[in-house]
Structures are given as structure tokens and as C-alpha cells.
Design an enzyme around this catalytic site. Structure first.
Site, PDB file in Angstrom:
ATOM      1  N   GLY A  46      30.413 107.361  31.984  1.00  0.00           N
ATOM      2  CA  GLY A  46      29.293 107.097  32.864  1.00  0.00           C
ATOM      3  C   GLY A  46      28.792 105.680  32.677  1.00  0.00           C
ATOM      4  O   GLY A  46      29.012 105.060  31.624  1.00  0.00           O
ATOM      5  N   GLN A  51      22.988  98.835  32.949  1.00  0.00           N
ATOM      6  CA  GLN A  51      23.941  98.494  31.899  1.00  0.00           C
ATOM      7  C   GLN A  51      24.809  97.292  32.257  1.00  0.00           C
ATOM      8  O   GLN A  51      25.421  96.693  31.383  1.00  0.00           O
ATOM      9  CB  GLN A  51      24.830  99.690  31.564  1.00  0.00           C
ATOM     10  CG  GLN A  51      24.079 100.817  30.886  1.00  0.00           C
ATOM     11  CD  GLN A  51      24.997 101.960  30.583  1.00  0.00           C
ATOM     12  OE1 GLN A  51      25.198 102.840  31.421  1.00  0.00           O
ATOM     13  NE2 GLN A  51      25.566 101.960  29.397  1.00  0.00           N
ATOM     14  N   CYS A  89      27.351 105.695  23.858  1.00  0.00           N
ATOM     15  CA  CYS A  89      26.906 104.906  25.007  1.00  0.00           C
ATOM     16  C   CYS A  89      27.615 103.565  24.991  1.00  0.00           C
ATOM     17  O   CYS A  89      27.746 102.945  23.930  1.00  0.00           O
ATOM     18  CB  CYS A  89      25.394 104.711  24.932  1.00  0.00           C
ATOM     19  SG  CYS A  89      24.699 103.746  26.292  1.00  0.00           S
ATOM     20  N   LEU A  90      28.062 103.118  26.151  1.00  0.00           N
ATOM     21  CA  LEU A  90      28.718 101.818  26.236  1.00  0.00           C
ATOM     22  C   LEU A  90      27.773 100.684  25.849  1.00  0.00           C
ATOM     23  O   LEU A  90      28.229  99.624  25.429  1.00  0.00           O
ATOM     24  CB  LEU A  90      29.264 101.597  27.655  1.00  0.00           C
ATOM     25  CG  LEU A  90      30.361 102.573  28.087  1.00  0.00           C
ATOM     26  CD1 LEU A  90      30.725 102.346  29.550  1.00  0.00           C
ATOM     27  CD2 LEU A  90      31.587 102.451  27.194  1.00  0.00           C
ATOM     28  N   HIS A 131      21.897 111.516  30.706  1.00  0.00           N
ATOM     29  CA  HIS A 131      22.046 110.263  29.962  1.00  0.00           C
ATOM     30  C   HIS A 131      21.910 109.061  30.898  1.00  0.00           C
ATOM     31  O   HIS A 131      21.169 108.116  30.609  1.00  0.00           O
ATOM     32  CB  HIS A 131      23.418 110.262  29.267  1.00  0.00           C
ATOM     33  CG  HIS A 131      23.741 109.007  28.519  1.00  0.00           C
ATOM     34  ND1 HIS A 131      23.805 108.979  27.149  1.00  0.00           N
ATOM     35  CD2 HIS A 131      24.041 107.757  28.932  1.00  0.00           C
ATOM     36  CE1 HIS A 131      24.126 107.746  26.759  1.00  0.00           C
ATOM     37  NE2 HIS A 131      24.266 106.997  27.833  1.00  0.00           N
ATOM     38  N   GLU A 132      22.615 109.111  32.033  1.00  0.00           N
ATOM     39  CA  GLU A 132      22.601 107.974  32.957  1.00  0.00           C
ATOM     40  C   GLU A 132      21.267 107.846  33.686  1.00  0.00           C
ATOM     41  O   GLU A 132      20.784 106.733  33.912  1.00  0.00           O
ATOM     42  CB  GLU A 132      23.772 108.066  33.944  1.00  0.00           C
ATOM     43  CG  GLU A 132      25.150 108.076  33.304  1.00  0.00           C
ATOM     44  CD  GLU A 132      25.413 106.932  32.339  1.00  0.00           C
ATOM     45  OE1 GLU A 132      24.822 105.840  32.470  1.00  0.00           O
ATOM     46  OE2 GLU A 132      26.233 107.135  31.416  1.00  0.00           O
ATOM     47  N   HIS A 135      18.893 105.955  31.653  1.00  0.00           N
ATOM     48  CA  HIS A 135      19.079 104.501  31.753  1.00  0.00           C
ATOM     49  C   HIS A 135      18.259 103.918  32.906  1.00  0.00           C
ATOM     50  O   HIS A 135      17.704 102.828  32.787  1.00  0.00           O
ATOM     51  CB  HIS A 135      20.554 104.151  31.982  1.00  0.00           C
ATOM     52  CG  HIS A 135      21.368 104.059  30.736  1.00  0.00           C
ATOM     53  ND1 HIS A 135      21.096 103.168  29.724  1.00  0.00           N
ATOM     54  CD2 HIS A 135      22.478 104.744  30.348  1.00  0.00           C
ATOM     55  CE1 HIS A 135      21.995 103.305  28.760  1.00  0.00           C
ATOM     56  NE2 HIS A 135      22.836 104.271  29.108  1.00  0.00           N
TER      57      HIS A 135
END
Length: 160
Positions: A46, A51, A89-90, A131-132, A135
Site C-alpha cells: 500500500g 508518502q 511501512c515504506l 493503515h493507508e 496516512h
């Protein structure tokens, strides 16, 4: 299409609230394509627009590697159940943490044609959506992590 730089923990853009996307423009289409390319290149499941430094309510997800999902202006309508597991997480490279999230979600969002739709998701997809969406509201999973973050083992270490 291009690979964009993924912003990492500490970057101020990750802590800001994203704005709704009002129309689909060529620039927005390019951003979405770039987000998918960036997510796949980074081996993520994701990616949210903040991000990659863009404060728009856009999320791309693909938990299977074969089912890309685009959510524009997503809104969680319902959540239920509970699941606890490791999350990464990226934007927090090399770390994971234990996070409890809903095991079922219902989300309303717009697609690439800016048409509204609803989607129900369970388990990993529900986790990824939550999660996204976090963000988009300026939150990272580390705020919800139970206990200290753990280092992700190197691939070489895993093979031994």
C-alpha cells in the site's frame, strides 16, 4: 510513469492532513500511475499520496500482487472485529511493530472516474486500508504500535 521518492518518518509532510481530490486531471492520473509503480518497486502492499510528498486523499493498495485497488477520498464507514499482528511501512524502513486494527472494514471511496463505490474488506486488506487512511490523516503506524519497533531481519540472515 515514474518512481517517486518515498518520504520517511520525520518528514513533516507525513504528519499533515491531506486534502480531498475534487477532480481527475492528467496530473492526478500521472500521480496515481506513479504511486502504483513506486509501491510495486518498493515491494509494498500500500501507498498513500503523502508518502510521495503529495497532500491528496489518494491511496493505492495491492495485498496479493494481482489485485490493484485505488481509493480516492476514502472514508471508513464501519469497522468491526479485531486483529493484532506485525505491521511495516515504506515510510519506516527496516522496522515492524505489533498493531491492533479492525478485522473488517467498510469503506466508501471514488475510483479513477471519480465515481463513488463501497467496499468491504477483511483481514490483511482491512489492515492495509486502515493503515493507508491513517496516512491521509497525518498518522503513522508507529503511534499505534504496542511495545518497541523491531528490526526487519536482513534477507541473508533469513536464509541461514
Amino acid at each position: 510513469m515514474a518512481i517517486r521518492k518515498i518520504r520517511e518518518i520525520g518528514d513533516p509532510v507525513l504528519y499533515k492532513i491531506s486534502k480531498e481530490m475534487s477532480s481527475m486531471t492528467l496530473r492526478n492520473r500521472m500521480l496515481i500511475d506513479d504511486m502504483f509503480d513506486t509501491m510495486y518497486e518498493a515491494d509494498g502492499v500500500g501507498l498513500a499520496a503523502p508518502q510521495v510528498g503529495v497532500l491528496k486523499r489518494i491511496v493505492v493498495i495491492d495485498v496479493t500482487g494481482e489485485d490493484p485497488l485505488l481509493l480516492i477520498n476514502p472514508v471508513l464507514l464501519e469497522t468491526s472485529g479485531e486483529q493484532t499482528g506485525n505491521e511495516g511501512c515504506l515510510s519506516v524502513p527496516g522496522k515492524t511493530g505489533v498493531v491492533t486494527r479492525p478485522s473488517h472494514v467498510k469503506v466508501r471511496a471514488q475510483n479513477k472516474e471519480m465515481e463513488w463505490f463501497e467496499l468491504e474488506a477483511d483481514e490483511l486488506l482491512a489492515r492495509a486500508i486502515c493503515h493507508e487512511v491513517d496516512h491521509l490523516d497525518g498518522h503513522l503506524y508507529v503511534e499505534k504500535a504496542e511495545g518497541p519497533l523491531q528490526d526487519v531481519p536482513d534477507e541473508e540472515e533469513e536464509e541461514e
